[in-house]
Design a protein around this motif. Structure first.
Motif, mmCIF file in Angstrom:
data_model
loop_
_atom_site.group_PDB
_atom_site.id
_atom_site.type_symbol
_atom_site.label_atom_id
_atom_site.label_comp_id
_atom_site.label_asym_id
_atom_site.label_seq_id
_atom_site.Cartn_x
_atom_site.Cartn_y
_atom_site.Cartn_z
ATOM 1 N N VAL A 174 0.850 -1.192 0.000
ATOM 2 C CA VAL A 174 0.000 0.000 0.000
ATOM 3 C C VAL A 174 0.883 1.238 0.000
ATOM 4 O O VAL A 174 1.980 1.244 0.559
ATOM 5 N N GLY A 175 0.378 2.272 -0.653
ATOM 6 C CA GLY A 175 1.100 3.536 -0.668
ATOM 7 C C GLY A 175 2.480 3.439 -1.280
ATOM 8 O O GLY A 175 3.377 4.200 -0.921
ATOM 9 N N GLY A 176 2.654 2.494 -2.196
ATOM 10 C CA GLY A 176 3.944 2.344 -2.862
ATOM 11 C C GLY A 176 5.006 1.681 -2.014
ATOM 12 O O GLY A 176 6.199 1.759 -2.354
ATOM 13 N N SER A 177 4.592 0.997 -0.952
ATOM 14 C CA SER A 177 5.589 0.385 -0.069
ATOM 15 C C SER A 177 5.081 -0.952 0.473
ATOM 16 O O SER A 177 3.888 -1.106 0.768
ATOM 17 N N LEU A 178 5.996 -1.918 0.610
ATOM 18 C CA LEU A 178 5.678 -3.204 1.199
ATOM 19 C C LEU A 178 5.527 -3.050 2.714
ATOM 20 O O LEU A 178 6.348 -2.408 3.360
ATOM 21 N N ARG A 179 4.482 -3.673 3.271
ATOM 22 C CA ARG A 179 4.300 -3.674 4.723
ATOM 23 C C ARG A 179 4.735 -5.013 5.293
ATOM 24 O O ARG A 179 4.375 -6.065 4.774
ATOM 25 N N HIS A 180 5.533 -4.960 6.348
ATOM 26 C CA HIS A 180 6.012 -6.137 7.067
ATOM 27 C C HIS A 180 6.674 -7.163 6.133
ATOM 28 O O HIS A 180 6.332 -8.352 6.166
ATOM 29 N N PRO A 181 7.629 -6.728 5.308
ATOM 30 C CA PRO A 181 8.307 -7.690 4.439
ATOM 31 C C PRO A 181 9.306 -8.532 5.221
ATOM 32 O O PRO A 181 9.844 -8.106 6.252
ATOM 33 N N SER A 182 9.556 -9.737 4.731
ATOM 34 C CA SER A 182 10.558 -10.637 5.310
ATOM 35 C C SER A 182 11.345 -11.264 4.165
ATOM 36 O O SER A 182 10.762 -11.750 3.186
ATOM 37 N N TRP A 183 12.647 -11.239 4.287
ATOM 38 C CA TRP A 183 13.533 -11.730 3.218
ATOM 39 C C TRP A 183 13.477 -13.250 3.135
ATOM 40 O O TRP A 183 13.528 -13.951 4.149
ATOM 41 N N LYS A 184 13.366 -13.774 1.904
ATOM 42 C CA LYS A 184 13.409 -15.223 1.697
ATOM 43 C C LYS A 184 14.728 -15.653 1.078
ATOM 44 O O LYS A 184 15.259 -16.699 1.410
#
Length: 324
Positions: free
Chosen positions: A297-307
């Protein structure tokens, strides 16, 4: 159709969506691995990644089983190379130990073995099967007897309930499901609505455009990564940063890959938020990774986690989250 010394076909790709309703669909589980095309003929087996790069040397333990199981038959197969965890589930984090190793040692092959999950057949005995419907191709595949610890044909379900199939994937803690029209032909290199993937967790590919050095326990490695994707006008746009999902070893390994790519200025087509890039070290936009996230949302990932990193995807293929 391709032989062991020719260029393999590009795999057919699925669109992102909810499980389709109604008859005429088959369902498969979505496997958390690396897409691989296998070409076997004349006792020679070659493996290719999604973008056509040869991966035979990366997964040598698959070569002899494929040749032996096909018993002299020539075939081109489509599937996913996975690394299973202690509970027998595909683990992308475990596969990371193998994906970027061109010639794994015997010790690495023992500690992190891989399995080839085959779900389609594109050619048999030199004849293309891509114009045949999905169910007919599955019949041909099931008839090949590909059953060994290193090579398996996972199940499929016809005219099942998409919601129930998604629940089944959730119960077994798998990545999601893929629905395929039972009469769909195989269209190499095409992202087709005849195949619909439904992941249980939102997942997207990202382009790494920079990093922020780690502090505290992360000192000496990457603290967070700055991420980007291509918008509809092919501009490189910022989509957020990720600072979780890393082990200490991963932070150090990423730093070794990023430092040679360092550049003095941002590669983005528009400046990112200053608060997120204040201490950024910019890099050439060449590395592609996977992240899980809650929403975009708003051009940004929320709560991302690296895989992990992917070497089977090109930066030019990375669209904005939720597109594919």
């Amino acid at each position: 159709m391709t032989g062991p010394r020719s260029t393999p076909p590009q795999p057919m790709l699925a669109t992102l969506g909810r499980p389709p309703a109604g008859e005429g669909w088959a369902f498969e589980m979505k496997w958390d691995g690396q897409r691989i095309i296998a070409s076997v003929a004349g006792g020679v087996c070659r493996l290719f990644s999604r973008n056509g790069i040869e991966a035979t040397g990366a997964y040598p333990e698959l070569v002899d089983p494929l040749v032996r199981l096909l018993a002299g038959r020539a075939a081109v197969l489509d599937g996913e190379v996975v690394a299973l965890d202690a509970d027998g589930r595909p683990s992308f984090s475990r596969l990371q130990h193998r994906m970027h190793v061109l010639r794994p040692t015997a010790a690495l092959r023992r500690t992190t073995p891989v399995t080839y999950y085959v779900f389609d057949v594109l050619a048999l005995e030199g004849d293309s099967t891509t114009s045949r419907g999905y169910l007919r191709r599955r019949e041909l595949l099931d008839g090949l007897g590909l059953d060994a610890p290193e090579v398996r044909v996972p199940p499929h379900w016809v005219d099942g309930d998409g919601g129930r199939m998604l629940d089944l994937a959730r119960e077994h803690r798998l990545e999601g499901i893929v629905a395929k029209r039972v009469d769909s032909i195989y269209r190499p290199g095409i992202r087709s609505p005849d195949w619909v993937k439904t992941p249980l967790r939102s997942n997207t590919e990202v382009i790494v455009v920079g990093w922020v050095p780690g502090t505290g326990s992360a000192r000496g490695g990457v603290g967070s990564l700055l991420l980007a994707a291509r918008d509809d006008d092919a501009r490189l746009v910022y989509i957020g940063h990720v600072g979780t999902g890393f082990t200490g070893a991963t932070r150090r390994a990423l730093l070794e890959k990023l430092e040679p790519l360092e550049r003095p200025t941002s590669p983005l087509d528009a400046a990112p938020p200053a608060r997120e890039s204040r201490d950024a070290r910019w890099v050439e936009p060449l590395l592609v990774g996977d992240v899980e996230y809650r929403e975009y949302v708003g051009g940004s990932l929320r709560h991302p986690s690296w895989k992990g990193l992917r070497d089977d995807k090109s930066p030019d293929e990375v669209d904005l989250p939720g597109r594919h």
